[in-house]
Structure formats: C-alpha cells, structure tokens
Design an enzyme around this catalytic site. Structure first.
Site: not given
Length: 320
Positions: A250-251
């Site tokens: 997600g990062d």
C-alpha cells in the site's frame, strides 16, 4: 520536495523458520533486516522511482541510527529528530507463518521533540508534498495529523494521508490532496463489509463529500479504485503475479501514484503507476524497483472510467 513522516519507525527483522515449534529453540533458514514504517517505505519506493525526497520522523538509540544509515545507503535524505531516551523498535516477522509478527512499542515522543518537528514543517514551501503515513504512538496527541494539516493549510502544500480510523477522518475537513485507505479500513470507517470495486465507489465518494480531494483505495489482489476531485472514478485490476510479501504494498502504491502524478499531471497515469508499484512490491521480497514497476505497468490490461451519476446510481463502466 517530497517529505514523508514516520512517527514510529522500526527495524523489521524478517525471518523464515522451517518446521517452527513452540517451546523449543528454533533456528532461522533466512534472515532479512530492513528499515520499516509506512512513511519510510514510501520514501524508499519514491527514491527507487527517481523522486528525490526527505524522510522526517523520530528515532532513538542505536536502532534509530541503524534506521538512518540504512535509508541513507539507499540514497534517501533524512532529517530525523533524535529522541533523548529509549530506542527505536525492532519488529520480528515470521514470513513463513502467515500473519505472525511481534512489533515493538517504540520510544515515547516528548513535547519538545514534537515541537521541533512542527518547527521544521513550518519551513515547507508552496509546491512541496507531505506524506503522513501510519499510526502514531500513544505519547503523541491523537490529533497530530489534524494539527499538521491545519499548520500547513493555505500554504499550497500537497498533503497525502495514509492512515486508518480517526487519524484519517480528522484530517478530511482540511481537504488533503490524497487519502489512501485500503478496502478493509474503508469498510471499518462506515461499518460495512466491502468486497468489490462497485462496493467501494460510493464510500470513496462519501469521503470526498467529507473533504478529501482524491481517494485512492487499495484492494490487494482485486486491484484498486481512484475517486478523482473532478468527479471521475477509475478502477483497475491487479496484474497477475505471485504474492511474496504484502508488507509495504500500500505504501508503494502511494509512492507510485505520486511519481506518476508529479511526472505527468494526469490522474489516470498516476493511478496506473500506483497499481503497478503496489503490485511490484507485493510480488518481491523487498520494495519495488523502477524496473519492476515499469514492467508491471505494461501488464495492467485496462483502466476503467466509471461514469457516476447521483453518487453511483445508474453506473456505467467505460475502458479508457
């Protein structure tokens, strides 16, 4: 300049142990140590994609210095504030026992050190980008993300928030440029179970109603949804591949999206690069490289533009 903030960075000690047995001495078959934390992950992938950035946050003790050194060896700039007491945490992750990890607590952040961060943030200039990512320790006021956004209001700073629960909800009134909940976090906010892009879209739009300019929702192997401030909504499938490590995916999506947007100014291209970067990290032992992202970007079959009328009634889908 792009800045990231990680309030509670860590050394992630990732090990595999064949035939792990409780109550016995177990020996590792493989070991990997990385500087970890959501903001740090964003910084690393931004650097891999050619985007100069500066990692802000708090470190303490010998583990904190190791976090700094590992980032700087990757080419990232750092301006961490060194806390007077404690040590930065070590997180132990057993990669062959799904979901099994032991995360450290981390040091307390004193008021004087937090003031130093705020003073540094006052120096940001119009056109800078700030990424607020992850949870904050209990020693920090729960309003800290909101306080930072208020501090930077009307300065022309692009603020990105990747957080859950109240940390995210509290900043919406200050109109952040981008927020990135995952599908589970989005469902928890509204008390619903979300499974598909069609489920996600109306709730992404609700977050826009509350103030977010753009909402990027990651859906793991099901792809992602992007609700754009101009009213458009895009969906994309995830490219096919074998999940190796979901940590940091997600990062990486945030880093890919920012890179695509800063390079092209086009939301569709930014979305595509975000999906590619998130998938590239998920398919790799470490965070995505530029080559991996470019290769996967070519494999994303289609980006769908959703025609939304009256907040998702009578939806039509058009490939673009």
């Amino acid at each position: 300049m792009i800045y990231t903030i990680t309030f509670n960075p860590a050394l992630d000690y990732i090990v595999s142990v064949d035939d792990f047995k409780m109550g016995f001495t177990n020996r590792t078959d493989s070991e990997l140590m990385l500087a970890g934390g959501k903001g740090i992950n964003v910084s690393v992938v931004l650097q891999n994609l050619g985007q100069e950035n500066t990692a802000l946050g708090f470190i303490a003790g010998f583990t904190g210095e190791e976090i700094r050194h590992r980032l700087e060896r990757r080419g990232c700039r750092t301006e961490f504030i060194t806390l007077p007491e404690g040590i930065s945490r070590i997180n132990v992750k057993l990669k062959n026992i799904e979901g099994t990890e032991i995360n450290g607590r981390g040091p307390d952040i004193d008021g004087e050190s937090l003031d130093k961060l705020m003073t540094r943030l006052k120096q940001l200039r119009e056109g800078d980008v700030l990424v607020l990512a992850g949870s904050v320790p209990s020693s920090v006021p729960a309003s800290v993300y909101q306080d930072i956004c208020r501090l930077l209001a009307d300065k022309g700073i692009m603020v990105v928030v990747d957080a859950a629960g109240e940390l995210l909800l509290n900043v919406l009134e200050l109109k952040p440029f981008l927020i990135k909940p995952n599908i589970h976090e989005l469902g928890e906010i509204f008390g619903v179970s979300l499974k598909t892009a069609a489920d996600v879209i109306p709730y992404a739009r609700k977050l826009q109603e509350k103030g977010a300019r753009n909402v990027l929702v990651s859906m793991a192997g099901k792809g992602a949804v992007l609700a754009v401030e101009n009213g458009q909504v895009y969906t994309a499938p995830a490219p096919e591949g074998k999940l190796v490590n979901g940590v940091g995916a997600g990062d990486s999506m945030v880093a890919g999206f920012l890179t695509g947007f800063l390079e092209t100014g086009d939301y569709k291209e930014a979305f595509k690069m975000g999906v590619a970067a998130g998938s590239a990290s998920a398919f790799s032992k470490q965070l995505a490289t530029k080559e991996e992202v470019e290769r996967l970007s070519c494999r994303i079959s289609s980006i769908n533009l959703i025609k939304v009328q009256n907040y998702c009634s009578n939806m039509s889908i058009y490939p673009v």
